[in-house]
Enzyme design. Structure first.
Site, mmCIF file in Angstrom:
data_model
loop_
_atom_site.group_PDB
_atom_site.id
_atom_site.type_symbol
_atom_site.label_atom_id
_atom_site.label_comp_id
_atom_site.label_asym_id
_atom_site.label_seq_id
_atom_site.Cartn_x
_atom_site.Cartn_y
_atom_site.Cartn_z
ATOM 1 N N GLU A 174 0.843 -1.207 0.000
ATOM 2 C CA GLU A 174 0.000 0.000 0.000
ATOM 3 C C GLU A 174 0.878 1.257 0.000
ATOM 4 O OE1 GLU A 174 -3.333 -0.256 2.763
ATOM 5 O OE2 GLU A 174 -4.162 -1.908 1.598
ATOM 6 N N GLU A 201 -4.829 -8.861 -0.829
ATOM 7 C CA GLU A 201 -5.686 -8.600 0.347
ATOM 8 C C GLU A 201 -7.116 -8.518 -0.150
ATOM 9 O OE1 GLU A 201 -4.663 -5.496 3.156
ATOM 10 O OE2 GLU A 201 -2.520 -5.850 2.834
HETATM 11 O O1 AHR Z 1 -5.628 -6.178 6.490
HETATM 12 C C1 AHR Z 1 -5.602 -5.021 7.259
HETATM 13 C C2 AHR Z 1 -4.896 -3.863 6.566
HETATM 14 O O2 AHR Z 1 -5.615 -3.481 5.432
HETATM 15 C C3 AHR Z 1 -3.516 -4.134 6.033
HETATM 16 O O3 AHR Z 1 -2.544 -4.021 7.000
HETATM 17 C C4 AHR Z 1 -3.348 -3.071 5.012
HETATM 18 O O4 AHR Z 1 -2.462 -3.440 3.988
HETATM 19 C C5 AHR Z 1 -4.770 -2.815 4.530
HETATM 20 O O5 AHR Z 1 -5.061 -1.465 4.524
#
Ligand code: AHR
Length: 530
Positions: A195, A317
């Site tokens: 990110e 994610e």
């Molecule tokens: O999964 C929780 C968070 O969500 C992670 O640390 C981040 O990469 C995303 O914003």
């Protein structure tokens, strides 16, 4: 979270319907085999966040909770049964605050730090590189390391790769040996940042691309180990981010990530994991299914910039993000997991299968005790563990790993769900609608040559009979499992761990190579056809 405007919206549109009396006519095209479904699509994500690592995966060797060399035994065994193909670590946002040298060497000499992203919890670094990579070996899964670009240095990252993967007489390999590990580990997947547009450094895509190129230069492939280098990709609808990275980094990376959460109302309440209305239920599924459009659009950019398909799209994610459970520690993202979450898992996996030629990996967030987890462990440390409905979907879907994708034609009623929900102020009418089909299916030819067919009926009240004609496959027998429950907000807890759990399914019959399946409302059926 009041004043939901979905009720009228839901009734709006029907794209195709079978009359109640008739079976829906569907086709599985075994004669049109597509790409292999990469097993990495069933990947997991573990972060130093809440009790994912400490209390979830790791309790330490001196714990009263049964463990294997410090790893929770019950959790380990459940994960082994899941055939986890790849595990991402140490974050997430945590990764860009993590300095790997803090997590090696004698445990009593490892420094502590404040976990600034996640509730300010003190991190004692007792779970570090050795503990993670040894776990991956025990699980027989590929490690996926997320390196620190945001607050780390090129030297630090280069040395980490050397420490893990160099088998020669090099300084970091010697340090590893001093710490008790002779042989290098095998590390394939390496993320250069996470990110980068946000918690990973608040960069522009142009700036990040240059950072990637610089860091990447010094990450060496040591003998016998070849890194698969992953760029920190876009969030949701940020197509420009993908475009710039594909242009400026190109095939210096082998993968670029994408993050997509269901129900991520960042600036307001996300809603309870277990208390929701029917409208909220359909809203969440509509949002979940929008991932198909999002993948298509990122993929279109990649197809144009990389027609030879050398860079994979990794949804590293994804999953549901609800409000934290009342009474749990703020910032630990501990949430329950209901039958609704099982639908999000099943629908998302169906989409990943479909785009598997470009989608090379996906990592649900997260493996234990955080967001849409596989497993919940008791926060009081009493040693209880429960498997979530999402775990059961992953388990039922294991035959899809490495299977060959087969297209399915399945007509379905589709409702339209308003996009407005968290943004009530913007007005529901202007926000537009998303489709939410009641039925979805995915099929594949498994590695042992049989067919696997998953059918998801998200309708809260309508059972369906479906006749699947099996084109290009001669079926002899069928068996399967079903995941359903009385209510869609049912979940498993420590007192009632089996409320939502798979049962044998006997309502699939074969006649003249037509498979007739009676699919109850709100259910997921996975069939093995021999
Ligand atoms: O999964 C929780 C968070 O969500 C992670 O640390 C981040 O990469 C995303 O914003």
């Amino acid at each position: 979270m009041k004043k939901v405007i979905l009720t009228t919206a839901i009734a709006l549109a029907v794209t195709a319907t079978a009359s109640a009396a008739d079976a829906i006519k569907a086709t599985v095209h075994a004669d049109q085999a597509g790409a292999k479904i990469n097993r990495e699509i069933y990947g997991q994500f573990s972060e130093h966040l809440g009790t994912c690592i400490y209390g979830g995966l790791w309790v330490g060797e001196d714990s009263k909770i049964p463990n294997i060399k410090g790893y929770r035994k019950d959790v380990f065994e459940a994960l082994k049964a899941l055939k986890v193909p790849v595990l991402r670590w140490p974050g997430g946002c945590f990764a860009d605050d993590y300095h790997w040298m803090d997590g090696i060497g004698p445990k009593d000499q490892r420094p502590s730090l404040r976990n600034n992203n996640w509730g300010g919890t003190i991190e004692d670094n007792s779970f570090g590189t050795h503990e993670f990579l040894n776990l991956c070996e025990m699980l027989d899964c590929e490690p996926y390391i997320s390196g620190n670009v945001g607050s780390g240095t090129v030297k630090e990252m280069a040395q980490w790769v050397e420490y893990m993967t160099s088998d020669g007489d090099t300084p970091m390999a010697r340090l590893r040996r001093q710490n008790g590990r002779d042989k290098a580990w095998h590390v394939k997947y390496f993320g250069i940042g996470n990110e980068a547009w946000g918690c990973g450094g608040n960069m522009t895509p142009e700036y990040y691309s240059d950072e990637f190129r610089k860091f990447n230069t010094y990450l060496r492939d040591y003998t016998g180990n070849k890194l698969y280098r992953i760029g920190s990709g876009a969030s949701d609808y940020d197509y420009n981010w993908t475009e710039v990275l594909m242009e400026k980094i190109g095939n210096r990376m082998q993968g670029v990530s994408l993050h997509y959460y269901t129900c991520s109302g960042w600036d307001g309440p996300k809603g309870s994991a277990t208390k929701f209305t029917n409208d909220q239920y359909y809203w969440a599924l509509g949002k979940c299914l929008e991932i198909e459009d999002v993948i298509k659009r990122h993929k279109a950019i990649m197809d144009e910039k990389d027609p030879k398909n050398t860079v994979g799209l990794l949804v590293d994610e994804w999953g549901t993000w609800w409000d934290e459970e009342p009474g749990t520690i703020s910032g630990h993202l501990y949430q329950q997991n209901a039958l609704r979450d099982a639908f999000v898992a099943s629908l998302s996996l169906n989409v990943f299968h479909k785009y598997t030629d470009r989608v090379k990996m996906a990592n649900i967030a997260q493996i234990v005790n955080v967001l849409q987890s596989m497993i919940l462990t008791d926060q009081e440390g009493t040693g209880h563990m429960v498997l979530t409905p999402t775990y059961h979907v992953f388990k039922m879907y294991t035959p899809f790993q490495e299977a060959t994708y087969l297209p399915v034609d399945l007509p379905t009623e589709t409702i339209q769900v308003s996009k407005a929900y968290f943004k009530e102020k913007e007005g529901a009418k202007d926000a537009g609608y998303r489709p939410c089909p009641m039925l979805s299916a995915s099929a594949a030819k498994t590695v042992d040559g049989s067919l696997v067919l998953a059918i998801t009926n998200v309708s809260l009240d309508k059972a369906q009979t479906i006749d699947f004609s099996l084109e290009g496959y001669q079926a002899k027998s069928v068996s399967g499992e079903i995941l359903t429950s009385k209510k869609v907000d049912d979940f498993n807890d420590f007192q009632h761990p089996e409320v939502v759990s798979p049962k044998a399914f006997n309502d699939a019959k074969l006649k003249n190579n037509v498979l007739t399946v009676q699919v109850p409302a709100k259910s997921i059926v996975v069939l093995n056809i021999k």
